[in-house]
Design a protein around this motif. Structure first.
Motif, PDB file in Angstrom:
ATOM      1  N   PRO A 117       0.832  -1.209   0.000  1.00  0.00           N
ATOM      2  CA  PRO A 117       0.000   0.000   0.000  1.00  0.00           C
ATOM      3  C   PRO A 117       0.869   1.263   0.000  1.00  0.00           C
ATOM      4  CG  PRO A 117       0.091  -0.976   2.198  1.00  0.00           C
ATOM      5  CD  PRO A 117       0.888  -1.880   1.312  1.00  0.00           C
ATOM      6  N   VAL A 118       0.466   2.254  -0.769  1.00  0.00           N
ATOM      7  CA  VAL A 118       1.239   3.497  -0.867  1.00  0.00           C
ATOM      8  C   VAL A 118       1.094   4.304   0.422  1.00  0.00           C
ATOM      9  CG1 VAL A 118       1.407   5.708  -2.086  1.00  0.00           C
ATOM     10  CG2 VAL A 118       1.033   3.584  -3.365  1.00  0.00           C
ATOM     11  N   GLN A 119       2.256   4.705   0.978  1.00  0.00           N
ATOM     12  CA  GLN A 119       2.256   5.493   2.218  1.00  0.00           C
ATOM     13  C   GLN A 119       2.578   6.948   1.916  1.00  0.00           C
ATOM     14  OE1 GLN A 119       5.319   3.506   4.490  1.00  0.00           O
ATOM     15  NE2 GLN A 119       3.749   2.516   5.736  1.00  0.00           N
TER      16      GLN A 119
ATOM     17  N   VAL B 295      -0.686   1.240 -10.336  1.00  0.00           N
ATOM     18  CA  VAL B 295      -1.513   1.543  -9.170  1.00  0.00           C
ATOM     19  C   VAL B 295      -2.819   0.772  -9.307  1.00  0.00           C
ATOM     20  CG1 VAL B 295      -2.744   3.373  -7.948  1.00  0.00           C
ATOM     21  CG2 VAL B 295      -0.500   3.832  -8.939  1.00  0.00           C
ATOM     22  N   LEU B 296      -3.227   0.110  -8.224  1.00  0.00           N
ATOM     23  CA  LEU B 296      -4.435  -0.725  -8.260  1.00  0.00           C
ATOM     24  C   LEU B 296      -5.415  -0.254  -7.183  1.00  0.00           C
ATOM     25  CD1 LEU B 296      -2.617  -4.136  -8.727  1.00  0.00           C
ATOM     26  CD2 LEU B 296      -4.070  -2.994 -10.403  1.00  0.00           C
ATOM     27  N   PRO B 297      -6.269   0.706  -7.518  1.00  0.00           N
ATOM     28  CA  PRO B 297      -7.229   1.200  -6.522  1.00  0.00           C
ATOM     29  C   PRO B 297      -8.277   0.130  -6.223  1.00  0.00           C
ATOM     30  CG  PRO B 297      -7.212   2.566  -8.524  1.00  0.00           C
ATOM     31  CD  PRO B 297      -6.450   1.329  -8.826  1.00  0.00           C
ATOM     32  N   PRO B 298      -8.938   0.214  -5.050  1.00  0.00           N
ATOM     33  CA  PRO B 298     -10.022  -0.734  -4.775  1.00  0.00           C
ATOM     34  C   PRO B 298     -11.174  -0.501  -5.751  1.00  0.00           C
ATOM     35  CG  PRO B 298      -9.911   0.967  -3.079  1.00  0.00           C
ATOM     36  CD  PRO B 298      -8.728   1.186  -3.975  1.00  0.00           C
ATOM     37  N   ALA B 299     -12.014  -1.545  -5.925  1.00  0.00           N
ATOM     38  CA  ALA B 299     -13.075  -1.509  -6.948  1.00  0.00           C
ATOM     39  C   ALA B 299     -13.941  -0.248  -6.844  1.00  0.00           C
ATOM     40  CB  ALA B 299     -13.923  -2.761  -6.822  1.00  0.00           C
ATOM     41  N   ASP B 300     -14.254   0.195  -5.618  1.00  0.00           N
ATOM     42  CA  ASP B 300     -15.168   1.342  -5.491  1.00  0.00           C
ATOM     43  C   ASP B 300     -14.503   2.688  -5.775  1.00  0.00           C
ATOM     44  OD1 ASP B 300     -13.624   1.111  -3.159  1.00  0.00           O
ATOM     45  OD2 ASP B 300     -15.116   2.155  -1.953  1.00  0.00           O
TER      46      ASP B 300
ATOM     47  N   ALA C 181       5.765   7.996  -4.435  1.00  0.00           N
ATOM     48  CA  ALA C 181       4.932   7.113  -3.628  1.00  0.00           C
ATOM     49  C   ALA C 181       5.864   6.234  -2.811  1.00  0.00           C
ATOM     50  CB  ALA C 181       4.058   6.258  -4.548  1.00  0.00           C
ATOM     51  N   ASN C 182       5.686   6.251  -1.501  1.00  0.00           N
ATOM     52  CA  ASN C 182       6.547   5.432  -0.625  1.00  0.00           C
ATOM     53  C   ASN C 182       5.887   4.080  -0.393  1.00  0.00           C
ATOM     54  OD1 ASN C 182       7.291   8.179  -0.289  1.00  0.00           O
ATOM     55  ND2 ASN C 182       8.349   7.663   1.601  1.00  0.00           N
TER      56      ASN C 182
ATOM     57  N   ASP D  87      -4.667  11.536  -6.167  1.00  0.00           N
ATOM     58  CA  ASP D  87      -3.634  10.809  -5.410  1.00  0.00           C
ATOM     59  C   ASP D  87      -4.075   9.360  -5.182  1.00  0.00           C
ATOM     60  OD1 ASP D  87      -4.694  10.247  -2.593  1.00  0.00           O
ATOM     61  OD2 ASP D  87      -5.239  12.342  -2.896  1.00  0.00           O
ATOM     62  N   PHE D  88      -3.130   8.542  -4.747  1.00  0.00           N
ATOM     63  CA  PHE D  88      -3.479   7.131  -4.525  1.00  0.00           C
ATOM     64  C   PHE D  88      -2.917   6.616  -3.202  1.00  0.00           C
ATOM     65  CE2 PHE D  88       0.674   6.307  -6.398  1.00  0.00           C
ATOM     66  CZ  PHE D  88       0.753   7.197  -7.465  1.00  0.00           C
ATOM     67  N   TYR D  89      -2.870   7.504  -2.201  1.00  0.00           N
ATOM     68  CA  TYR D  89      -2.414   7.084  -0.865  1.00  0.00           C
ATOM     69  C   TYR D  89      -3.304   5.956  -0.351  1.00  0.00           C
ATOM     70  CZ  TYR D  89       0.430  11.291  -0.651  1.00  0.00           C
ATOM     71  OH  TYR D  89       1.351  12.275  -0.899  1.00  0.00           O
ATOM     72  N   GLY D  90      -2.698   4.933   0.197  1.00  0.00           N
ATOM     73  CA  GLY D  90      -3.430   3.812   0.777  1.00  0.00           C
ATOM     74  C   GLY D  90      -3.769   2.725  -0.225  1.00  0.00           C
TER      75      GLY D  90
END
Ligand SMILES: Cc1cc2nc3c(=O)[nH]c(=O)nc-3n(C[C@H](O)[C@H](O)[C@H](O)COP(=O)(O)O)c2cc1C
Length: 200
Positions: free
Chosen positions: A48-50, A90-95, A65-66, A138-141
């Motif tokens: 997960p990106v921190q 980057v793989l965001p959650p489905a929602d 992205a850390n 952004d894609f944190y988390g």
């Protein structure tokens, strides 16, 4: 053999990084490394990106992205500190997928800085990935996957922000040229990435 990043981190004192010199800047090659990835590469990372300190985006025009420490062990245990290149996704959650553009979810070229960021005098080893793409948000988390394919240069200290920005720009150009080679380019389609996300 130079010490790995993990061996450096185990020392009481953070290793000193040399300052960038004008000779180094002028002599930088346009392309680096062998014609195909050599051991220890490819190195596959995921996590997960921190949030970092946020200076990459604000100060340097180069957001990073850390990845958490446990996600980068495979890299820190075998590789020295420095700047590397490869691919990331980057793989965001489905929602959350609908909040991204299709191009944001592709496998994209990246540069990675692993070390102590001597210019900012960090006290902790970090592995930061800059994906060469203008993301819409952004894609944190969210999960990021990466394949590191080669080494570009050592980590350096700088007397000015402009000199660091200049070297990062060169790193990006070098990385893109390196990835054009067919035996590197093929990792864009590696099963470590979720390729159906790119096609749908
Ligand atoms: C390709 C690349 C190369 C970098 N090279 C160096 C370097 O040689 N020396 C250094 O101190 N920091 C280097 N940095 C790291 C920046 O200092 C780092 O991204 C900055 O500390 C921002 O981190 P933050 O967003 O966590 O604040 C590099 C970053 C990137 C993306």
């Amino acid at each position: 053999m130079p010490p790995t990043a993990a061996e450096d981190a185990a020392q009481a004192e953070r290793p000193a990084a040399p300052f960038q010199t004008e000779d180094f800047r002028r002599a930088r090659p346009q392309i680096v490394g062998p014609d195909e990835p050599e051991s220890p590469f490819p190195i596959k990372l995921a996590g997960p990106v921190q949030k970092g300190f946020g200076r990459g985006g604000k100060d340097l025009g180069c957001p990073t992205a850390n990845l958490p420490d446990d996600a980068t062990e495979e890299m820190t245990n075998v590789a020295k500190t420095g700047v590397y290149y490869g691919y990331a996704q980057v793989l965001p959650p489905a929602d959350k997928i609908c909040e991204f553009k299709k191009e944001d979810l592709q496998v994209l070229p990246m540069v990675m800085s692993m070390g102590w960021n001597p210019f900012y005098d960090n006290s902790k080893l970090t592995a930061e990935i800059h994906i060469m793409h203008p993301f819409v948000r952004d894609f944190y988390g969210f999960e990021m996957r990466a394949i590191v394919l080669g080494y570009i240069r050592p980590e350096l200290n700088y007397t000015s922000r402009e000199a660091l920005i200049d070297d990062i720009e060169t790193d990006k150009q070098v990385a893109l040229r390196c990835l054009e080679r067919s035996r590197y380019h093929k990792y864009e389609k590696d099963p470590h990435f979720e390729l159906e996300k790119v096609l749908n």
